[in-house]
Design an enzyme around this catalytic site. Structure first.
Site, mmCIF file in Angstrom:
data_model
loop_
_atom_site.group_PDB
_atom_site.id
_atom_site.type_symbol
_atom_site.label_atom_id
_atom_site.label_comp_id
_atom_site.label_asym_id
_atom_site.label_seq_id
_atom_site.Cartn_x
_atom_site.Cartn_y
_atom_site.Cartn_z
ATOM 1 N N ASN A 145 0.864 -1.184 0.000
ATOM 2 C CA ASN A 145 0.000 0.000 0.000
ATOM 3 C C ASN A 145 0.908 1.244 0.000
ATOM 4 O O ASN A 145 1.696 1.443 0.929
ATOM 5 C CB ASN A 145 -0.903 -0.033 1.245
ATOM 6 C CG ASN A 145 -1.853 1.147 1.299
ATOM 7 O OD1 ASN A 145 -1.468 2.273 1.021
ATOM 8 N ND2 ASN A 145 -3.083 0.900 1.676
ATOM 9 N N HIS A 151 0.923 6.249 1.718
ATOM 10 C CA HIS A 151 1.695 7.195 2.531
ATOM 11 C C HIS A 151 2.881 7.804 1.796
ATOM 12 O O HIS A 151 3.512 8.732 2.300
ATOM 13 C CB HIS A 151 2.075 6.558 3.863
ATOM 14 C CG HIS A 151 0.854 6.288 4.696
ATOM 15 N ND1 HIS A 151 -0.093 7.262 4.930
ATOM 16 C CD2 HIS A 151 0.384 5.155 5.280
ATOM 17 C CE1 HIS A 151 -1.087 6.747 5.645
ATOM 18 N NE2 HIS A 151 -0.819 5.471 5.850
ATOM 19 N N HIS A 206 -5.693 3.758 -1.923
ATOM 20 C CA HIS A 206 -7.039 4.027 -1.407
ATOM 21 C C HIS A 206 -7.416 5.438 -1.828
ATOM 22 O O HIS A 206 -6.818 6.405 -1.366
ATOM 23 C CB HIS A 206 -7.013 3.881 0.123
ATOM 24 C CG HIS A 206 -8.351 4.009 0.775
ATOM 25 N ND1 HIS A 206 -8.548 3.782 2.108
ATOM 26 C CD2 HIS A 206 -9.574 4.345 0.275
ATOM 27 C CE1 HIS A 206 -9.824 3.970 2.420
ATOM 28 N NE2 HIS A 206 -10.463 4.322 1.318
ATOM 29 N N ARG A 229 -9.509 7.958 -1.107
ATOM 30 C CA ARG A 229 -10.442 8.350 -0.033
ATOM 31 C C ARG A 229 -11.352 9.483 -0.471
ATOM 32 O O ARG A 229 -10.978 10.295 -1.311
ATOM 33 C CB ARG A 229 -9.648 8.792 1.203
ATOM 34 C CG ARG A 229 -9.207 7.644 2.069
ATOM 35 C CD ARG A 229 -8.621 8.166 3.364
ATOM 36 N NE ARG A 229 -8.458 7.086 4.312
ATOM 37 C CZ ARG A 229 -9.377 6.713 5.204
ATOM 38 N NH1 ARG A 229 -10.505 7.370 5.305
ATOM 39 N NH2 ARG A 229 -9.152 5.712 6.012
ATOM 40 N N ARG A 275 -7.198 12.563 1.066
ATOM 41 C CA ARG A 275 -6.130 13.022 1.956
ATOM 42 C C ARG A 275 -4.744 12.558 1.523
ATOM 43 O O ARG A 275 -3.752 13.126 1.896
ATOM 44 C CB ARG A 275 -6.407 12.617 3.397
ATOM 45 C CG ARG A 275 -6.296 11.130 3.659
ATOM 46 C CD ARG A 275 -6.453 10.822 5.120
ATOM 47 N NE ARG A 275 -7.817 11.018 5.569
ATOM 48 C CZ ARG A 275 -8.344 10.355 6.611
ATOM 49 N NH1 ARG A 275 -7.602 9.520 7.293
ATOM 50 N NH2 ARG A 275 -9.590 10.540 6.954
ATOM 51 N N GLU A 305 -8.653 0.583 -3.432
ATOM 52 C CA GLU A 305 -9.616 0.529 -2.327
ATOM 53 C C GLU A 305 -10.620 1.658 -2.483
ATOM 54 O O GLU A 305 -10.217 2.806 -2.713
ATOM 55 C CB GLU A 305 -8.912 0.706 -0.987
ATOM 56 C CG GLU A 305 -8.059 -0.465 -0.592
ATOM 57 C CD GLU A 305 -7.354 -0.199 0.726
ATOM 58 O OE1 GLU A 305 -7.739 0.744 1.445
ATOM 59 O OE2 GLU A 305 -6.401 -0.913 1.001
ATOM 60 N N THR A 314 -8.552 3.005 8.242
ATOM 61 C CA THR A 314 -9.759 2.168 8.201
ATOM 62 C C THR A 314 -9.843 1.321 9.479
ATOM 63 O O THR A 314 -9.054 0.396 9.660
ATOM 64 C CB THR A 314 -9.728 1.271 6.950
ATOM 65 O OG1 THR A 314 -9.288 2.071 5.860
ATOM 66 C CG2 THR A 314 -11.097 0.698 6.640
ATOM 67 N N GLU A 366 -10.955 -9.575 2.258
ATOM 68 C CA GLU A 366 -9.714 -9.227 2.955
ATOM 69 C C GLU A 366 -10.077 -9.106 4.427
ATOM 70 O O GLU A 366 -10.957 -8.320 4.798
ATOM 71 C CB GLU A 366 -9.130 -7.918 2.420
ATOM 72 C CG GLU A 366 -7.853 -7.538 3.168
ATOM 73 C CD GLU A 366 -7.023 -6.477 2.459
ATOM 74 O OE1 GLU A 366 -7.027 -6.438 1.212
ATOM 75 O OE2 GLU A 366 -6.376 -5.700 3.170
ATOM 76 N N HIS A 385 -4.004 -4.830 7.348
ATOM 77 C CA HIS A 385 -4.134 -3.752 8.338
ATOM 78 C C HIS A 385 -3.249 -3.967 9.553
ATOM 79 O O HIS A 385 -3.365 -4.972 10.248
ATOM 80 C CB HIS A 385 -5.583 -3.506 8.803
ATOM 81 C CG HIS A 385 -5.747 -2.062 9.176
ATOM 82 N ND1 HIS A 385 -5.352 -1.562 10.388
ATOM 83 C CD2 HIS A 385 -6.151 -0.986 8.463
ATOM 84 C CE1 HIS A 385 -5.542 -0.253 10.419
ATOM 85 N NE2 HIS A 385 -6.014 0.118 9.245
#
Ligand code: PXP
Length: 238
Positions: A7, A10, A43, A45, A49, A70, A101, A151, A192
């Site tokens: 992922n 970030h 993701h 969002r 963000r 996502e 999440t 998932e 996660h």
């Protein structure tokens, strides 16, 4: 060999901190795959963000990278996702005030909505997954929804392990959920809060085929680099 999805949200968080262009999530997507990741997760969002529409579109257009996008159940996000044509979709719950999440989808409450969304993605030939808590009832509902994959949200297990709290019950829930989903022909993923310790523990569950890991990989790569960190994870998943 189990698969590793990285992922890269970030990387965009870091870029956005300066409002400029570096580090570029598109380069990150190409680079993590060069380092051995099997796919990248992003993701989009509702508050944008980290990953922005332009990032998501460019990453989905990369031919050499398998992209797991996502998305929440928001109408506009779903319609953007259908236009971007990612290889994979993972439907997640989304709450504006959360830092990340925090749990799986409420499948019972959103059953009809999810059915319509899954139908659209399946029609577009996109592998579709549901981000869920390790609950046997939710796995049974996922079966009724004819979804390709689930998932399992591993945040609770990760938090317990990090806090040195007994995690046996949570681990057993993950094991039972994975086995049930697998017996229904649903592919099982996990994600996660995963780090080396939790991934090693979960790698013993043979039904889990894919691990999607973000925050720890990005943080650890500041010290050791993507190449080393991704190799370490791939070794754990052998
Ligand atoms: N999988 C899903 C569905 C997620 O929503 C997230 C967090 O965005 C992750 C995996 C990665 O979680 P983490 O960043 O804690 O590794």
């Amino acid at each position: 060999m189990k698969r590793l999805g990285v992922n890269i949200d970030h990387v965009a968080t870091l870029r956005n901190a300066r409002g400029e262009w570096h580090p570029n999530p598109i380069n990150a997507a190409l680079y993590v795959v060069k380092c051995g990741a099997d796919s990248v997760t992003i993701h989009l969002r509702e508050d944008r963000r980290h990953i922005k529409d332009k990032d998501a579109k460019s990453i989905c257009d990369l031919k050499k990278v398998l992209v797991n996008l996502e998305v929440s159940m928001n109408k506009d996000i779903i319609s953007n996702a259908l236009k971007m044509k990612p290889d994979y979709i993972c439907i997640v719950p989304e709450n504006r005030r959360e830092i990340t999440t925090e749990g799986g989808l409420n499948i019972r409450k959103n059953f009809v909505k999810l059915k319509t969304i899954i139908f659209k993605f399946k029609k577009a030939k996109i592998r579709t997954s549901l981000f869920i808590n390790p609950s046997l009832n939710d796995i049974k509902l996922a079966k009724l929804l004819k979804v390709d994959c689930i998932e399992i949200h591993t945040g609770k297990l990760s938090n317990k392990i990090k806090a040195n709290i007994n995690h046996t019950n949570e681990l057993n829930r993950i094991i039972k959920s994975s086995k049930l989903a697998n017996s229904f022909g649903i592919e099982v993923h996990a994600g996660h809060g995963l780090d080396y310790k939790t991934t090693k523990l979960l790698s013993k569950i043979k039904e889990i085929e894919e691990y999607n890991i973000g925050h720890f990989i990005i943080g650890e790569s500041i010290f050791y680099g993507f190449s080393k960190v991704i190799k370490n994870f791939k070794k754990l998943l052998k």
